[in-house]
Every structure is written in C-alpha cells, then in structure tokens.
Design an enzyme around this catalytic site. Structure first.
Site, short mmCIF file in Angstrom:
data_model
loop_
_atom_site.label_atom_id
_atom_site.label_comp_id
_atom_site.label_asym_id
_atom_site.label_seq_id
_atom_site.Cartn_x
_atom_site.Cartn_y
_atom_site.Cartn_z
N ASP A 1 38.88 31.04 27.18
CA ASP A 1 39.11 32.48 27.22
C ASP A 1 39.62 32.89 25.84
OD1 ASP A 1 39.54 35.10 28.52
OD2 ASP A 1 41.64 34.65 28.13
N THR B 1 41.53 36.18 24.71
CA THR B 1 42.83 36.82 24.56
C THR B 1 43.94 35.99 25.21
OG1 THR B 1 41.74 38.98 24.61
CG2 THR B 1 44.14 38.95 24.90
N ASP C 1 44.66 31.52 30.25
CA ASP C 1 46.09 31.76 30.35
C ASP C 1 46.61 31.55 31.77
OD1 ASP C 1 45.28 34.00 31.76
OD2 ASP C 1 45.66 35.40 30.13
#
Length: 364
Positions: A33, A35, A232
């Site tokens: 991913d 961000t 995240d």
C-alpha cells in the site's frame, strides 16, 4: 523455530503462526500500500519557486513566519524546513486562518498571505499564469501561493514524503529473488505512478477502492505467485487477509493491525522485510541440516551398534551429544539481525524515562 521467532521478536516482528516462518521463504510477490506504508503520510517541501526578483530564502521566511501559529500539515512542513536552514521566524501579528484556504498575518509590518491560488485571487492578488503548476497538482503536489503587501512572491510545492529506506528495501527484495513488486493505492494514478517510479516497483496501480485491492491480490495469486501484502493494517485489512501473508506496518498500539495481519511489524522500518525473507530461508536451511544430521547420526549409530562397536552407555552419551549439536546449530539463528537496532516498546521507554527523572528520596 524458537530461535528464529526469538530473532524476529527482538526486532519487533510479531509472527502469530509458526508456519509463516517457512511460508516467508516461498514469497515471490510483494504488494505494498502507498500511504502510510511506502510514504510517511506527512507533507514535506519539495520546491520553492520564487518570482524573478525574490530570493528562495525570502519566500520561505515570509511563508513560514505567517504560518507559525497554524497547526495545518503545510505549516508544519514550512516550519520544519525553516528550522533546517536556520531561519529565525518572528511571531506574526494579526494572525487569521481561513479553514481549507489559507492564512493572513503581519510579519515585520508586512501583510503576508499564504494559501490556495483561488483564495489569493479573491483577495485581489494578481497571480500570473505559471507554466507547469497544473501538472504538479495532477501529480499529487500540494501548491501554496505567497503574497507580500499585495505582491505575488511565488509558490511552494509540497509532497507526501517517501519513507526512509523504501527504495533500498525494494532493491534488496529484488536482489534476493522476489519476482514481482507492486504498489497499490486509493490515491490518483499519476501520484501512485510517480511514487512507484521513485522507489522502483514493477507496477503501480492507483484509484483503488478496498475491493479493488482485494481483486488485485487475488489476480496475483491466480497467476501462481505467493503473495505478501504490506499495509498499515487499518484501511487495508481486506487486502491483508486476501494474501498468502499479510504484514501490518507500525502495528504497535493498533489492535486492528495485529488482528488483520498474519505478521505485524511493530515499527515502520521497511528494512525488516528483506530480513524476514532471509531469516525464513536460513530457518529452512537449518531445519534441513538438523534433519539430515539426525538421520545420518542415527543410521551411523545403528550400524556401529550392530557390529558391536557401541555399548549402551556410549550410545546414550552420543545420543545426548547429537541433541546438543542440533540445539547449538539452531541457536545460530538467534544472532540473525544483529545489524539492526532491537525493538523497544514506547511504554518501556516511557517507564525508563520516568524512572530516571524521578528523584531518589533522601534517607537522611
């Protein structure tokens, strides 16, 4: 296995299933991913573009000083750069902030405005057409414009910062034999492509909703790849669960991250990922070595015993010796990763600081 788990835990790699130690050695596709994983999620100044009669330091000085009392991420990035170049910022007066548009303040008796181009134009600031600014915004730059006493000083470009060590991590993964590395994000395609080119991934896919990320992971698995998904752990939970292995970054203090991934990295150091692959491969080598040694040791012992060269006492001693050799061979894994700083939880650090700062009561 215990030695490998100990080495991983020392570096803040939480492995919930022992089988994942062996699985990591077979991973040949990583999907990241963007961000919060590859990037920090924090803005940083990437370009100062002053007008011909304005110096870059002057542009930064007035912009950072005007933004001194703002808590916006743009203001934090400007103050950070000003501090790095040793600019002393005075306290602005008559400070006012229009949410989502910009700030206005007096700095050294000059009226400074910092904000979006449309907002400055609405305040009567004449801003010339600047070639390339539309392209910068399309590529994910955040542009702010600065004026002083009604005169346009220039613009400042900010970007989300790529995490330290991200490019080196991608290169190292490719070196150790990972065949495919992809970057997926819900951000614009142009932004995702730019970040992907900077870190050197094979493929960058933007504008992905959570279900699109899951579909991308499933597509990679259908092509025969063993897929590790790195995110995240919060917004990427479906994709983490869809891969052969889900790795949550920065999982310390996040219960969602720990539950959504099979492996949780308790900090944000991407360099732990190549180490995890190497540790897994070394673990498999040690397991195979111990198995082969055990088989040959037993066959040799039975052969010698069958010809009468071993009595029961010597056989018992040799059996214990063989067990110790297997243990010592496995213990070599504990020292893997000594080049990294060990992981220390924030609660432990706070406890140590509190202990050192607490005065010792007098016994007099």
């Amino acid at each position: 296995m215990v030695a490998a788990l100990s080495a991983a835990a020392r570096l803040g790699i939480l492995i919930k299933n022992v089988a994942d130690i062996e699985l990591a050695a077979r991973i040949n596709c990583f999907i990241f991913d963007k961000t919060g994983t590859i990037t920090t999620g924090e803005l940083a100044v990437s370009r100062l573009a002053p007008q011909p009669n304005v110096k870059p330091a002057e542009l930064l000085f007035y912009a950072a000083a005007a933004e001194k009392f703002s808590n916006h991420p743009v203001a934090k990035a400007l103050r950070k750069l000003a501090e790095e170049v040793n600019l002393t910022l005075p306290d602005p007066t008559d400070f006012s902030e229009t949410a989502g548009r910009g700030v206005k303040a007096k700095v050294n008796d000059h009226t400074i405005m910092v904000g979006r181009v449309q907002w400055l134009k609405e305040q009567g600031i004449a801003i010339p057409e600047i070639e390339g600014t539309e392209l910068k915004e399309a590529e994910g730059w955040s542009l702010i414009y600065v004026s002083k006493d009604g005169q346009f000083l220039g613009w400042i470009g900010l970007q989300d910062t790529i995490r330290q060590g991200a490019k080196e991590t991608i290169s190292e993964l490719q070196t150790i034999g990972v065949r495919r590395i992809a970057l997926i994000s819900g951000d614009r395609q142009a932004v995702t492509t730019r970040v992907g080119q900077e870190i050197g991934v094979d493929e960058a896919v933007g504008e992905c909703l959570p279900q699109h990320k899951v579909e991308f992971v499933q597509t990679m698995r259908s092509k025969g790849y063993k897929v590790a998904v790195v995110g995240d752990g919060v917004n990427d939970a479906p994709a983490l669960a869809a891969g052969d292995m889900g790795i949550a970054m920065g999982a310390a203090g996040s219960e969602v991250a720990i539950h959504s991934a099979t492996i949780a990295l308790m900090n944000n150091d991407l360099k732990r990922l190549p180490f995890l692959i190497r540790l897994s491969r070394d673990t498999r080598k040690v397991i195979n070595q111990n198995f082969l040694f055990g088989v040959l040791f037993i066959i040799g012992g039975l052969t010698l015993a069958s010809f009468g060269y071993l009595n029961p006492i010597v056989a018992a001693l040799l059996h214990n010796t063989g067990s110790l050799m297997v243990i010592f061979n496995s213990a070599r894994l504990v020292r893997r990763g000594e080049e990294f700083q060990p992981y220390i939880s924030s609660s432990y650090t706070q406890a140590v600081e509190a202990t050192t700062q607490t005065p010792i009561p007098s016994t007099a």
